[in-house]
Design an enzyme around this catalytic site. Structure first.
Site, PDB file in Angstrom:
ATOM      1  N   ASP A  27      37.406  96.880  25.485  1.00 27.58           N
ATOM      2  CA  ASP A  27      37.595  95.640  24.743  1.00 27.58           C
ATOM      3  C   ASP A  27      37.697  94.518  25.784  1.00 27.58           C
ATOM      4  OD1 ASP A  27      37.929  93.692  22.853  1.00 27.58           O
ATOM      5  OD2 ASP A  27      39.455  94.752  21.717  1.00 27.58           O
TER       6      ASP A  27
HETATM    7  C1  BGC Z   1      38.111  91.851  20.169  1.00 24.36           C
HETATM    8  C2  BGC Z   1      36.879  92.696  19.935  1.00 24.36           C
HETATM    9  C3  BGC Z   1      35.649  91.862  20.147  1.00 24.36           C
HETATM   10  C4  BGC Z   1      35.689  91.285  21.553  1.00 24.36           C
HETATM   11  C5  BGC Z   1      34.493  90.431  21.898  1.00 24.36           C
HETATM   12  C6  BGC Z   1      38.061  91.128  21.506  1.00 24.36           C
HETATM   13  O1  BGC Z   1      39.080  90.208  21.592  1.00 24.36           O
HETATM   14  O2  BGC Z   1      39.255  92.649  20.095  1.00 24.36           O
HETATM   15  O3  BGC Z   1      36.902  93.230  18.648  1.00 24.36           O
HETATM   16  O4  BGC Z   1      34.509  92.625  19.920  1.00 24.36           O
HETATM   17  O5  BGC Z   1      36.836  90.473  21.684  1.00 24.36           O
HETATM   18  O6  BGC Z   1      34.513  89.254  21.181  1.00 24.36           O
END
Ligand code: BGC
Length: 742
Positions: free
Chosen positions: A269
């Site tokens: 993530d």
């Molecule tokens: C989120 C993810 C997301 C990623 C990219 C993160 O903060 O938890 O779900 O895909 O950002 O935007």
């Protein structure tokens, strides 16, 4: 080399075929089923790469992309959020939009809505459509779907997930993943694992039993990997056994890669990586979004400082890091590339199309849940209803914007008010009064948004205006609920309470007093308290419906569509009726959160404690009525290698065509260890013309009877007495039949 030329030729044939036939959810182009051909290309590329080229592939080069190998003609990887539509193009190093003019997508309904459709065809349609949008935008990794289990109604991201039940979410995630991947786009299933709250998400350590982990929190991920064959998975922000999930030995190396045989890419993530040694050793393959060492915010060009960048390269060059471990990561990334943007069988995709908008509308219509319909207030009859008052900010508020990373720049969004106005046309007068107001969404989501805390809202005046207007209307349609603001249905934080925000409860109570013909439409991705439930005749849960939301809501309110959705999670009467809150372990002590409720999540807790929910898991009404026949079984006992079939007839006893979701639950009668009173193990959505009847069958084997044995570390069943229960919801069981596992 020869071999590779042959496989490319095979690929060219597949390309010709692929362009002639639309990609279907279930079938992958031939090339993608030829694992040997892909592996040959992976090995060929790997042995040509330098150490630096290998390491480069393992970390980001921009907010959402990672480098390819230009020297070898291997393209970059481009990821995109996900999971409800294709995110706006952002600046190279920033979250801010790049102001492109050709990146307005179709916003699909939130995954909660998909889950509420209880329809695998809708999941396949969703995956296919969003996959086509991603492909057209040249993304090869879609950051979705999300399948974290709904543990508490306060979790700010529940709207991005598929509810509280592992069987329901497992069944729906598979066709979604297959649909996406048939487009040569990897589904990146998230957030693995145990990311069940947003508070303290970056560090909270989840303490959970092995049983709850395997029975409740992992099944949907497992199904996505072993049945859906997902090509990517995203590590979660939180910790498990005191290791961050993005580099977690047990979750990644043991369970995912060893036990489930995952051959795809583990993507972090954004900012979920914290340590080079663990990132190398504990199963991470690609690092994104890191706020690098020594920096507290993003900085341009910091990518070489990622944990899996120069620090890793230095260890490899010094001979202190194992090159086989590196090669395993690189193989996975190359496999991703050959499955997606170097696949000769990749279709072209399409973007913002009317077909996708209609697919979204269909899913929205199938997911909307009619919670209550006393006095048969709905559907509204325009031959009798001449003055319609629409109240509520949500009737007139964009919901595709906000909520964090799933925020979208939609090509268009039909608001509920617009949908109602369009449907009613000249047949009646539609008046709108706002009734309540929320502060603006965060500046991140809307440029120049006002500071939410500083907004001065006169709730009493707004309310008085709406209540006065309600008195002279034939019918009041209140459209409220939550929204995508911070501390509502939004990433990064959780809700503060189960109550509706912005004084909506007072408003609804006063509206229904002023006009008993009041229908309440809730837009949310979470359960809400309803202190006015006994006064309000009709209640609809419409979720976040995306681009066509308003048309879908209007179609249900005026009866063009007969509602057929059912709840994918329980609505408790009060917060203390939810197990995480009843047992006090939410949100934890900022270091740990212990899942004391263990396997008793959602309806499993309501059943155990004999608590009547406000609306039960699986509940949803229709404008017609259904009658269940007697449940029967083809045998009274089964052996461990056997299966058993249960059959029940369902009849549409009303005057409208409609669909019923028949649910099968299994219960062990005298279990040797604590087990849920019953667990969902089958469901079928049957479409029935008025007056028609159909037989529904469910065949199960011992896997539907099994539990996770913590001592043995595997699934087990014990011989004994079981019961099959069939019904219209977890709280509306119409038939039971006993059987024995020998
Ligand atoms: C989120 C993810 C997301 C990623 C990219 C993160 O903060 O938890 O779900 O895909 O950002 O935007």
């Amino acid at each position: 080399m020869k071999k590779i030329i042959v496989s490319l030729k095979a690929g060219v044939c597949a390309l010709a075929l692929a362009s002639a036939m639309p990609a279907t959810a279930q079938s992958l182009p031939t090339y993608l089923n030829n694992a040997a051909a892909i592996e040959a290309r992976v090995e060929d590329a790997l042995q040509r790469m330098t150490l630096r080229e290998k390491v480069n592939m393992l970390h980001a080069q921009s907010k959402f992309s990672s480098p390819g190998v230009p020297r070898l003609g291997i393209p970059e990887n481009w990821t995109t959020d996900g999971p409800h539509g294709i995110r706006v193009e952002v600046l190279w190093d920033e979250w801010n939009g790049a102001d492109w003019t050709n990146d307005s997508c179709i916003a699909f309904p939130a995954l909660t809505c998909l889950a509420a459709s209880w329809n695998t065809d809708m999941a396949a349609l969703y995956g296919k459509s969003i996959g086509e949008e991603a492909r057209y935008r040249n993304k090869n990794v879609l950051l979705g779907p999300g399948v974290n289990i709904y543990r508490t109604p306060l979790n700010g991201r529940n709207f991005e997930y598929m509810g509280e039940d592992p069987y329901l979410s497992s069944t729906l995630v598979v066709p979604y993943v297959q649909g996406v991947q048939a487009n040569g786009v990897a589904a990146c299933v998230k957030h693995y694992a145990l990311n069940n709250q947003e508070i303290d998400r970056g560090h909270i350590n989840v303490i959970v039993s092995d049983r709850a982990l395997h029975e409740i929190y992992l099944p949907a991920f497992k199904a996505a990997v072993t049945e859906g064959k997902a090509w990517a998975i995203m590590g979660a922000y939180n910790q498990y056994k005191n290791e961050h999930c993005c580099h977690n030995q047990i979750l990644l190396n043991k369970i995912l890669k060893h036990d489930w045989g995952f051959d795809g890419v583990v993507i972090s993530d954004w900012g979920g990586v914290h340590n080079t040694a663990q990132a190398i050793a504990n199963g991470l393959d690609m690092e994104f979004g890191t706020w690098t060492d020594g920096m507290t915010t993003n900085k341009n060009g910091a990518y070489s400082m990622y944990y899996l960048a120069d620090a890793y390269l230095a260890q490899l060059q010094a001979g202190t890091a194992n090159e086989e471990v590196l090669n395993d990561k690189v193989r996975r990334v190359l496999r991703l590339v050959f499955r997606t943007n170097m696949s000769p069988a990749r279709p072209y995709g399409s973007f913002g199309s009317p077909e996708h908008a209609q697919a979204g509308r269909k899913i929205a219509e199938e997911g909307i849940v009619l919670l209550q319909n006393n006095k048969k207030l709905l559907p509204l009859d325009l031959s009798k209803t001449k003055k319609i008052l629409v109240v509520g900010e949500n009737a007139n508020k964009k919901m595709t914007v906000g909520g964090g990373s799933s925020s979208l720049k939609a090509k268009y969004e039909v608001l509920p008010l617009e949908g109602i106005q369009a449907r009613v046309g000249a047949a009646a007068q539609v008046t709108y009064v706002q009734g309540y107001e929320s502060p603006a969404v965060r500046a991140q989501d809307v440029k120049n948004a006002k500071d939410p805390e500083k907004k001065n809202i006169d709730a009493a005046a707004l309310r008085a205006e709406a209540v006065a207007a309600a008195k002279s209307a034939d019918v009041v349609i209140f459209v409220g609920g939550l929204n995508k603001n911070d501390r509502q249905d939004s990433e990064g934080n959780d809700r503060k309470s189960l109550d509706l925000p912005y004084e909506q409860d007072v408003l609804i109570a006063e509206l229904v007093k002023a006009n008993p013909n009041t229908a309440v439409v809730i837009i949310s991705g979470n359960a809400v308290a309803m202190p006015w439930v006994k006064q309000v005749p009709a209640i609809v849960e419409s979720w976040y419906g995306g681009t066509e939301a308003g048309n879908a809501i209007a179609a249900v309110l005026f009866g063009d569509v007969n509602p057929s959705g059912k709840l994918p999670f329980s609505f408790p009467v009060k917060l203390a009726d939810n197990s995480a809150h009843a047992l006090g372990e939410y949100p934890g002590n900022h270091v740990n959160v212990t899942y004391n409720e263990d396997i008793f999540v959602g309806y499993r807790w309501h059943d155990k404690e004999n608590l009547k929910p406000l609306f039960a898991f699986g509940h949803g009404l229709s404008y017609t009525t259904f009658e269940y026949g007697k449940l029967s079984a083809n045998k009274t006992s089964l052996a461990a290698t056997d299966n058993i079939t249960f059959t029940v007839s369902v009849k549409n006893t009303g005057t409208r065509d409609g669909a019923e979701i028949v649910q099968l639950y299994i219960s062990e009668k005298a279990p040797s260890l604590p087990r849920p009173v019953k667990e969902l193990k089958g469901f079928k959505k049957v479409f029935l013309k008025a007056g028609k009847e159909q037989t529904v069958s469910f065949t199960i084997d011992k896997t539907a009877l099994s539990y996770y044995n913590e001592t043995a570390g595997e699934w087990a069943t014990t011989a004994g007495k079981f019961e099959a229960l069939v019904g219209a919801s977890s709280a509306d069981i119409t038939g039971k039949i006993g059987f024995v596992l020998k």
